[in-house]
Design an enzyme around this catalytic site. Structure first.
Site, PDB file in Angstrom:
ATOM      1  N   SER A 108     -10.032   1.848   2.986  1.00  0.00           N
ATOM      2  CA  SER A 108      -8.898   2.509   2.015  1.00  0.00           C
ATOM      3  C   SER A 108      -8.042   1.792   1.520  1.00  0.00           C
ATOM      4  O   SER A 108      -6.864   2.035   0.438  1.00  0.00           O
ATOM      5  CB  SER A 108      -8.094   3.508   2.895  1.00  0.00           C
ATOM      6  OG  SER A 108      -7.133   2.645   3.519  1.00  0.00           O
TER       7      SER A 108
ATOM      8  N   SER B 133      -9.655  -0.394   6.984  1.00  0.00           N
ATOM      9  CA  SER B 133      -9.145  -0.362   5.670  1.00  0.00           C
ATOM     10  C   SER B 133      -8.365  -1.767   5.188  1.00  0.00           C
ATOM     11  O   SER B 133      -8.294  -1.258   4.319  1.00  0.00           O
ATOM     12  CB  SER B 133      -7.939   0.854   5.772  1.00  0.00           C
ATOM     13  OG  SER B 133      -9.109   1.380   5.295  1.00  0.00           O
TER      14      SER B 133
ATOM     15  N   LYS C 212       0.640  -1.288  -0.005  1.00  0.00           N
ATOM     16  CA  LYS C 212       0.228  -0.025   0.176  1.00  0.00           C
ATOM     17  C   LYS C 212       0.597   1.235   0.126  1.00  0.00           C
ATOM     18  O   LYS C 212       1.973   0.901   1.223  1.00  0.00           O
ATOM     19  CB  LYS C 212      -1.078  -0.176   1.283  1.00  0.00           C
ATOM     20  CG  LYS C 212      -1.797   1.171   1.444  1.00  0.00           C
ATOM     21  CD  LYS C 212      -3.140   0.733   2.570  1.00  0.00           C
ATOM     22  CE  LYS C 212      -4.235   1.943   2.713  1.00  0.00           C
ATOM     23  NZ  LYS C 212      -4.590   1.724   4.097  1.00  0.00           N
TER      24      LYS C 212
HETATM   25  N1  GLN Z   1     -12.781   3.761   6.632  1.00  0.00           N
HETATM   26  C1  GLN Z   1     -12.697   4.596   7.673  1.00  0.00           C
HETATM   27  C2  GLN Z   1     -12.074   6.123   7.591  1.00  0.00           C
HETATM   28  O1  GLN Z   1     -12.134   6.731   7.282  1.00  0.00           O
HETATM   29  C3  GLN Z   1     -10.391   3.504   8.499  1.00  0.00           C
HETATM   30  C4  GLN Z   1      -9.865   3.753   7.093  1.00  0.00           C
HETATM   31  C5  GLN Z   1      -8.672   3.790   7.320  1.00  0.00           C
HETATM   32  O2  GLN Z   1      -8.978   2.442   7.917  1.00  0.00           O
HETATM   33  N2  GLN Z   1      -7.608   3.818   7.606  1.00  0.00           N
HETATM   34  O3  GLN Z   1     -11.013   6.070   8.205  1.00  0.00           O
END
Ligand code: GLN
Length: 493
Positions: free
Chosen positions: A155, A179, A80
């Site tokens: 994400s 994420s 990532k």
């Molecule tokens: N979707 C969550 C957010 O927007 C989690 C994102 C993540 O785990 N990096 O914060």
């Protein structure tokens, strides 16, 4: 004959060791798969052909001597793009870091390389990992290999899409509120968030430091175990790194669930969850009972407030962490007459709308006069969540729920409504608040042939029991490393 790109890590590692496949051939099959799918998926921000080929050739030289460097020897891995990689552009999906070439590797990346991995490239993500669909990327969204009109989740959407498509055999993701697990669920692959502190955060571009954790995305539970064993370990460069013992998890895979106590979280098994997801999860629970587990319903009353607490704590921490992007040290700079003007212009130009919203929310929540009402209150809820979990684990070994309340949604369908995007994380966030491990295993397809993920949660450092249940869920679901339609055409290659 299917393409080597469709092998699992375990199968590929065996074929490499047996001399039935070379690292170069495996890499080529993976790059070919990327060539076939990237125009539609956009899972990668960077594909590093040159370095990957050099690494594969080096891996083949070692194999020719009858040796291997480690468990990932010759395996194509994607990372990532919020983990820094020496000499390879790292943007965290943000325009503010466009062109940033880090001088060092994140500890998790170093661990991959030490284990013999061939790093194929850097995957797309929501800017600074803030989002649930990869649509907040500053470089355009990724798509879901099961239906390219839909999101891959986020994400770590690029990592999950790449693994599902076969343009990487495994990938690293990061999980602050879901994420890793949510995109894994939406793309039909396995995604695991380890206990906080198990994998070093050194070189992970910080979003919310008390919640962020790196973990594996893979096609099988066994491959998740292999990857976690490589990246877990104490790191003096991360002050929150765990100092105790790091056990091997492999023996968990065959142990079954007989005698284990499984709790179904009441608050995550009803309202707001799609009927297909609920019924798939119910039949998984039934099969765990058949395999000898004891099932009970467990109520965690604080779940109702976990999402709100997260959306105060995470933005608060992000507002502090992102202060470093000032136009002086990294990436983008928009000139101005004064330093203040330069910084303001750089940040206005470099951050996308969701990141800007989070910085504003977080700064507000931390400001004098509002601190107690917002941030302080959210921290109290975090403590309640931890207490609820502690109490629940007096009676059960693991807790289960759907990973995501819904399967992959259409691109663009939630971007105008941040709250509906935040709701996607309702099942995954509690484990982050508690610093506890959690895994998503693909179990079924819904009516629209989209993957459904099943979530297993365990107490902090409960990886062994987590993997025991995950392996059983994988066996019982008969998912069997199912592949998305997008790559079915390539099976004859
Ligand atoms: N979707 C969550 C957010 O927007 C989690 C994102 C993540 O785990 N990096 O914060």
């Amino acid at each position: 004959m299917s393409s080597p790109a469709d092998l699992t890590l375990a199968e590929a590692a065996a074929a490499l060791r047996a001399g039935a496949l070379s690292a170069r051939e495996l890499l080529q099959a993976t790059l070919d798969r990327a060539l076939l799918t990237e125009a539609e998926l956009h899972a990668f921000l960077t594909i590093d052909h040159e370095r990957a080929r050099a690494a594969a050739d080096a891996a083949d030289e070692v194999l020719a001597r009858g040796e291997t460097t480690g468990p990932l020897h010759g395996i194509p891995v994607a990372v990532k793009d919020n983990m820094v990689t020496a000499g390879v552009e790292t943007t965290a999906g943000s325009q503010i870091l466009a062109g940033y070439i880090p001088p060092y590797d994140a500890t998790a990346v170093t661990a991959l390389k030490r284990a013999g991995a061939v790093i194929v490239g850097k995957t797309n993500l929501d800017e600074f990992a803030m989002g649930s669909s990869t649509e907040n990327s500053g470089y355009g969204p990724s798509a879901n290999p099961w239906d390219t009109g839909r999101v891959p989740g986020g994400s770590s959407g690029g990592s999950a899409a790449a693994v599902a498509a076969g343009s990487a055999m495994i990938a690293l993701g990061s999980d602050t509120g879901g994420s890793i697990r949510q995109p894994a669920a939406l793309c039909g692959v396995v995604g695991m968030k380890p206990t906080y502190g198990l994998v070093s955060r050194y070189g992970l571009i910080a979003f919310a430091s008390s919640l962020d954790q790196i973990g594996p995305i893979s096609r099988t539970v066994e491959d998740a175990v292999t990857t976690l064993e490589v990246i877990a370990g104490h790191d003096p460069l991360d002050a929150t790194s765990y100092r105790g013992e790091y056990p091997q998890y492999r023996s968990s895979l065959e142990r079954g669930v007989a005698g284990l106590r499984v709790g179904v979280v009441t608050e995550l098994a009803g309202e707001g969850i799609s009927p297909d997801v609920l019924s798939a999860c119910r039949s998984v629970v039934d099969s765990l009972a058949e395999a000898g587990a004891t099932i009970s319903e467990v109520s965690l009353p604080s779940m109702e407030y976990a999402l709100s607490a997260y959306y105060l704590i995470a933005p608060a921490e992000c507002s502090a962490n992102l202060a470093r992007f000032d136009g002086v040290r990294y990436g983008l700079r928009v000139e101005g007459a004064t330093v203040e003007e330069m910084t303001a212009r750089t940040r206005a130009a470099g951050f996308g709308p969701e990141v800007t919203r989070r910085i504003l929310l977080g700064t507000y929540a931390l400001s004098a006069g509002y601190y107690d009402a917002f941030y302080g209150q959210a921290q109290k809820v975090r403590t309640l969540v931890i207490q609820d979990f502690t109490k629940a684990y007096e009676g059960v070994d693991v807790l289960v729920s759907p990973t995501s309340p819904m399967t992959a949604f259409e691109l663009g369908s939630r971007t105008e409504d941040p709250l509906s995007m935040y709701l996607v994380d309702v099942c995954t966030i509690p484990s982050n608040l508690a610093g506890a491990p959690s895994i998503s295993v693909p179990v079924a397809l819904d009516v629209a042939s989209l993957p459904i993920g099943f979530q297993i949660m365990a107490p902090a450092l409960g990886e062994e029991v987590l993997f025991r249940v995950a392996a059983e869920v994988e066996r019982a679901s008969g998912w069997n490393d199912r592949r998305p339609p997008l790559v079915e055409a390539d099976h004859g290659v």
